[in-house]
Design an enzyme around this catalytic site. Structure first.
Site, PDB file in Angstrom:
ATOM      1  N   GLU A   1      41.003  -9.735  -1.730  1.00 42.12           N
ATOM      2  CA  GLU A   1      40.810  -8.500  -2.326  1.00 42.12           C
ATOM      3  C   GLU A   1      41.337  -7.201  -1.693  1.00 42.12           C
ATOM      4  O   GLU A   1      41.922  -7.572  -0.480  1.00 42.12           O
ATOM      5  CB  GLU A   1      39.173  -8.178  -2.111  1.00 42.12           C
ATOM      6  CG  GLU A   1      38.447  -9.261  -2.892  1.00 42.12           C
ATOM      7  CD  GLU A   1      36.893  -8.868  -2.535  1.00 42.12           C
ATOM      8  OE1 GLU A   1      36.263  -9.906  -3.047  1.00 42.12           O
ATOM      9  OE2 GLU A   1      36.492  -8.065  -2.116  1.00 42.12           O
TER      10      GLU A   1
ATOM     11  N   CYS B   1      43.804  -0.359   1.231  1.00 41.85           N
ATOM     12  CA  CYS B   1      43.362  -1.092   2.261  1.00 41.85           C
ATOM     13  C   CYS B   1      43.675  -2.552   1.863  1.00 41.85           C
ATOM     14  O   CYS B   1      43.148  -3.268   0.947  1.00 41.85           O
ATOM     15  CB  CYS B   1      41.788  -0.984   2.168  1.00 41.85           C
ATOM     16  SG  CYS B   1      40.953  -1.887   3.389  1.00 41.85           S
TER      17      CYS B   1
ATOM     18  N   CYS C   1      39.468 -15.160   7.398  1.00 38.77           N
ATOM     19  CA  CYS C   1      40.068 -14.620   8.815  1.00 38.77           C
ATOM     20  C   CYS C   1      39.285 -15.762   9.917  1.00 38.77           C
ATOM     21  O   CYS C   1      38.334 -16.092   9.503  1.00 38.77           O
ATOM     22  CB  CYS C   1      39.228 -13.276   9.023  1.00 38.77           C
ATOM     23  SG  CYS C   1      39.734 -12.596  10.649  1.00 38.77           S
TER      24      CYS C   1
ATOM     25  N   CYS D   1      33.975 -12.814  13.112  1.00 37.67           N
ATOM     26  CA  CYS D   1      33.026 -11.929  13.403  1.00 37.67           C
ATOM     27  C   CYS D   1      31.800 -12.291  12.620  1.00 37.67           C
ATOM     28  O   CYS D   1      31.728 -12.394  11.562  1.00 37.67           O
ATOM     29  CB  CYS D   1      33.338 -10.412  13.389  1.00 37.67           C
ATOM     30  SG  CYS D   1      34.941 -10.463  14.472  1.00 37.67           S
TER      31      CYS D   1
ATOM     32  N   CYS E   1      30.774  -9.876   9.753  1.00 35.65           N
ATOM     33  CA  CYS E   1      31.793  -9.468   8.682  1.00 35.65           C
ATOM     34  C   CYS E   1      31.721 -10.659   7.674  1.00 35.65           C
ATOM     35  O   CYS E   1      31.936 -11.934   7.779  1.00 35.65           O
ATOM     36  CB  CYS E   1      32.973  -9.595   9.459  1.00 35.65           C
ATOM     37  SG  CYS E   1      34.325  -9.473   8.348  1.00 35.65           S
TER      38      CYS E   1
ATOM     39  N   CYS F   1      34.425  -1.664   4.131  1.00 28.55           N
ATOM     40  CA  CYS F   1      34.972  -2.532   5.286  1.00 28.55           C
ATOM     41  C   CYS F   1      33.647  -3.618   5.550  1.00 28.55           C
ATOM     42  O   CYS F   1      32.778  -3.352   5.661  1.00 28.55           O
ATOM     43  CB  CYS F   1      35.141  -1.693   6.402  1.00 28.55           C
ATOM     44  SG  CYS F   1      36.669  -0.949   6.854  1.00 28.55           S
TER      45      CYS F   1
HETATM   46  N1  SAH Z   1      40.489  -8.138  11.457  1.00 30.20           N
HETATM   47  C1  SAH Z   1      40.587  -6.476  11.550  1.00 30.20           C
HETATM   48  C2  SAH Z   1      40.946  -5.601  10.212  1.00 30.20           C
HETATM   49  C3  SAH Z   1      39.928  -6.090   9.123  1.00 30.20           C
HETATM   50  S1  SAH Z   1      38.146  -5.556   9.545  1.00 30.20           S
HETATM   51  C4  SAH Z   1      39.509  -6.031  12.505  1.00 30.20           C
HETATM   52  O1  SAH Z   1      38.653  -6.618  12.603  1.00 30.20           O
HETATM   53  O2  SAH Z   1      39.842  -4.754  12.962  1.00 30.20           O
HETATM   54  C5  SAH Z   1      38.395  -3.844   9.496  1.00 30.20           C
HETATM   55  C6  SAH Z   1      37.322  -2.944   9.812  1.00 30.20           C
HETATM   56  O3  SAH Z   1      35.847  -3.532   9.143  1.00 30.20           O
HETATM   57  C7  SAH Z   1      37.041  -3.576  11.325  1.00 30.20           C
HETATM   58  O4  SAH Z   1      36.637  -2.653  12.279  1.00 30.20           O
HETATM   59  C8  SAH Z   1      35.545  -4.496  11.081  1.00 30.20           C
HETATM   60  O5  SAH Z   1      34.996  -4.757  12.330  1.00 30.20           O
HETATM   61  C9  SAH Z   1      34.886  -3.692  10.418  1.00 30.20           C
HETATM   62  N2  SAH Z   1      33.906  -4.488   9.613  1.00 30.20           N
HETATM   63  C10 SAH Z   1      33.818  -5.769   9.307  1.00 30.20           C
HETATM   64  N3  SAH Z   1      32.391  -6.017   8.745  1.00 30.20           N
HETATM   65  C11 SAH Z   1      31.887  -4.739   8.548  1.00 30.20           C
HETATM   66  C12 SAH Z   1      30.700  -4.365   7.913  1.00 30.20           C
HETATM   67  N4  SAH Z   1      29.857  -5.047   7.172  1.00 30.20           N
HETATM   68  N5  SAH Z   1      30.468  -3.148   7.761  1.00 30.20           N
HETATM   69  C13 SAH Z   1      31.274  -1.999   8.420  1.00 30.20           C
HETATM   70  N6  SAH Z   1      32.457  -2.427   8.996  1.00 30.20           N
HETATM   71  C14 SAH Z   1      32.722  -3.615   8.988  1.00 30.20           C
HETATM   72 FE1  SF4 Z   2      38.251 -10.977  10.855  1.00 33.90          FE
HETATM   73 FE2  SF4 Z   2      36.337  -9.620   9.791  1.00 33.90          FE
HETATM   74 FE3  SF4 Z   2      36.382 -10.046  12.633  1.00 33.90          FE
HETATM   75 FE4  SF4 Z   2      38.208  -8.365  11.382  1.00 33.90          FE
HETATM   76  S1  SF4 Z   2      35.880  -8.090  11.198  1.00 33.90           S
HETATM   77  S2  SF4 Z   2      38.546  -9.984  12.796  1.00 33.90           S
HETATM   78  S3  SF4 Z   2      38.370  -9.543   9.266  1.00 33.90           S
HETATM   79  S4  SF4 Z   2      36.049 -11.591  11.032  1.00 33.90           S
END
Ligand code: SAH
Ligand code: SF4
Length: 368
Positions: free
Chosen positions: A92, A109, A116, A120, A123, A346
Site C-alpha cells: 500500500e 508515503c 515488516c 511492533c 502496528c 500510519c
Molecule cells: N518502520 C518505520 C516506518 C514505517 S511506520 C518506523 O516504524 O518508523 C511509520 C510510523 O507509523 C512509525 O512512527 C510507527 O510507529 C507509526 N505507527 C505504526 N502503527 C501506528 C498506528 N496504528 N497509529 C499511529 N502510528 C502508527
Molecule cells: Fe515495522 Fe510497523 Fe514497527 Fe514500523 S511500526 S518498524 S512498519 S512493525
C-alpha cells in the site's frame, strides 16, 4: 533469460543497457523522460521512438511499474492505493494532500518492504508478518504509479507535478532495506528523473542503529525521523521488539552522533497509546531525553486498527501530554491524522485491502 528491468536504474545504468543492445546513448534519456516525466508504463507509449525500436525494447528489456489494483479516497482527500508487484505481492502507498497548496500538491508515503520484520505490537503491518524487501525499482515505481494516478484522476496538465515530498512511513522498516532505499532516493532526487530534492524526503525508523550510522555516513540531506514511542526500556521492549537489541540509551547516543555528523534536525515521533506511554511522568521523561538534542517532537495519537487491542488516549490525556512538553520548552507538534477513515493513516496499512468486489473496481481505477 530474464529481461533487465529499467525501473530503478540510474540514467548512466540505462545508458549502459542501451550500449549493450547496440543502441545510441540518447535513447536512455528518451526512455527516462517518458518514464519519469510522463509516467508511461510501456515502451509502446513512447511516441517519439520508432515503432520497430519500441518493439525491440519490449522484447529485450522490462519496464515494470506496479499496477494500481484499487484506490480509495478519504473525506480529507488522502488517497490510498493498493499496488501489485510483478510477483503478485501487494503493498500500500498513500498520497496525503498538502492543504496549504490548495490540495494540488501531495506527500507520498511509500513502503520499503512487503510486511515488516520488526513486528511492533501496535502496528497492523508489523503484525501481518514479513514477506520480502522491495527493490529500488519497486520503491521508485510507487512514486511513478501514484503520480500517474493523480494526474489522470485530476486531469491535470502534463508536465505539472503532484508529488512534492516523499516519506518512508508506509509498510516496512526502511533502514533494514537501506541499499534499495538509497538507490531509490538517488533516482527520486535526480532532476532528469523524478526531481524531488533530498530535503523533501523523510526516512522513518523504529531505531535500527547500524542503519542510522550508515545514513549519517551517506552524506544525504534527507530528514531522519525516529519512532521513539516510549521513555523507558521496559515499555519500549514491550511494544517495539527491536529495542531489546538496540535499547534507548544507545539509540539516543546514535541520534546525537547523527545530529553532530550531519548538522540536520531530527524528528522524534511519539505515539500516544492509552495506558502505555502517555502519563505526565512519561512526558517529563521525554522532555529530559529530548532537550539536549536538535530535535522536534511529533506526537501521534494512535490510529486504532481492528484486531489490535491498543487504544488512543482521551483528549484530556493528550492535552496534558502536550502541555507538559511545552512547559518544559520542547518543540512539539501534534500530528493531524489524515486518512484514518479509509485506514490509510500510519500503521494501518496491511497490503491486502478487501478482496471482495476487487474485480469490478480494477477497471475503474486502472485505466490501462
Ligand atoms: N518502520 C518505520 C516506518 C514505517 S511506520 C518506523 O516504524 O518508523 C511509520 C510510523 O507509523 C512509525 O512512527 C510507527 O510507529 C507509526 N505507527 C505504526 N502503527 C501506528 C498506528 N496504528 N497509529 C499511529 N502510528 C502508527
Ligand atoms: Fe515495522 Fe510497523 Fe514497527 Fe514500523 S511500526 S518498524 S512498519 S512493525
Amino acid at each position: 533469460m530474464e529481461k533487465t528491468e529499467l525501473l530503478g536504474l540510474s540514467l548512466e545504468e540505462v545508458e549502459q543497457v542501451m550500449a549493450a543492445l547496440g543502441l545510441p546513448r540518447f535513447r536512455a534519456r528518451q526512455i527516462y523522460h517518458w518514464l519519469y516525466k510522463h509516467q508511461v508504463h510501456s515502451f509502446y507509449q513512447m511516441n517519439n521512438l520508432p515503432k520497430e525500436l519500441r518493439h525491440f525494447l519490449d522484447k529485450k528489456v522490462a519496464l515494470t511499474v506496479p499496477r494500481v489494483m484499487k484506490a480509495r479516497v478519504s473525506r480529507d482527500g488522502t488517497r490510498k492505493f493498493l499496488l501489485e508487484l510483478a510477483d503478485k505481492k501487494r503493498i500500500e502507498t498513500v498520497a496525503i494532500p498538502q492543504f496549504r497548496t490548495d490540495g494540488k500538491k501531495f506527500t507520498i508515503c511509500v513502503s520499503s518492504q512487503v510486511g515488516c520484520p520488526v513486528g511492533c505490537r501496535f502496528c497492523a503491518t508489523g503484525q501481518s508478518g514479513f514477506e520480502r524487501d522491495l527493490t529500488a525499482g519497486e520503491i521508485v515505481g510507487q512514486v511513478v504509479a501514484v503520480e500517474r494516478e493523480l494526474k489522470q484522476r485530476e486531469k491535470q496538465n502534463l508536465g505539472e507535478r503532484y508529488l512534492t515530498n516523499v516519506v518512508f512511513m508506509g509498510m516496512g522498516e526502511p533502514l533494514l532495506n537501506l541499499d534499495a532505499v538509497l538507490k531509490a532516493i538517488s533516482i527520486i532526487n535526480d532532476d532528469r528523473a523524478i526531481g524531488i530534492g533530498q530535503r523533501h524526503v523523510t526516512i522513518s525508523t523504529a531505531g535500527f542503529i547500524p542503519g542510522i550510522r550508515q545514513l549519517a555516513e551517506s552524506g544525504l540531506q534527507v530528514t531522519l525521523a525516529i519512532s521513539l514511542h516510549a521513555t523507558t526500556d521496559e515499555v519500549r521492549n514491550r511494544i517495539i521488539p527491536m529495542n531489546r537489541r538496540y535499547p534507548l540509551e544507545s539509540l539516543m547516543e546514535s541520534i546525537s552522533s547523527y545530529i553532530e555528523k550531519t548538522g540536520r534536525r531530527v524528528t522524534l515521533e511519539y505515539l500516544l497509546l492509552d495506558g502505555v506511554n502517555s502519563s505526565a511522568q512519561d512526558a517529563e521523561r521525554l522532555a529530559k531525553m529530548v532537550r539536549p538534542l536538535l530535535a522536534n517532537i511529533n506526537l501521534i495519537p494512535y490510529n486504532e486498527t481492528d484486531r489490535l487491542h491498543y487504544r488512543r488516549p482521551d483528549q484530556y490525556t493528550i492535552n496534558r501530554f502536550v502541555a507538559c512538553l511545552t512547559r518544559e520548552g520542547v518543540n512539539v507538534t501534534l500530528r493531524e491524522e489524515m486518512g484514518s477513515d479509509i485506514e490509510a493513516a500510519c500503521g494501518q496499512l496491511k497490503g491486502r485491502m478487501a478482496a471482495a468486489g476487487r474485480k469490478q473496481e480494477i477497471g475503474s481505477v486502472d485505466s490501462k
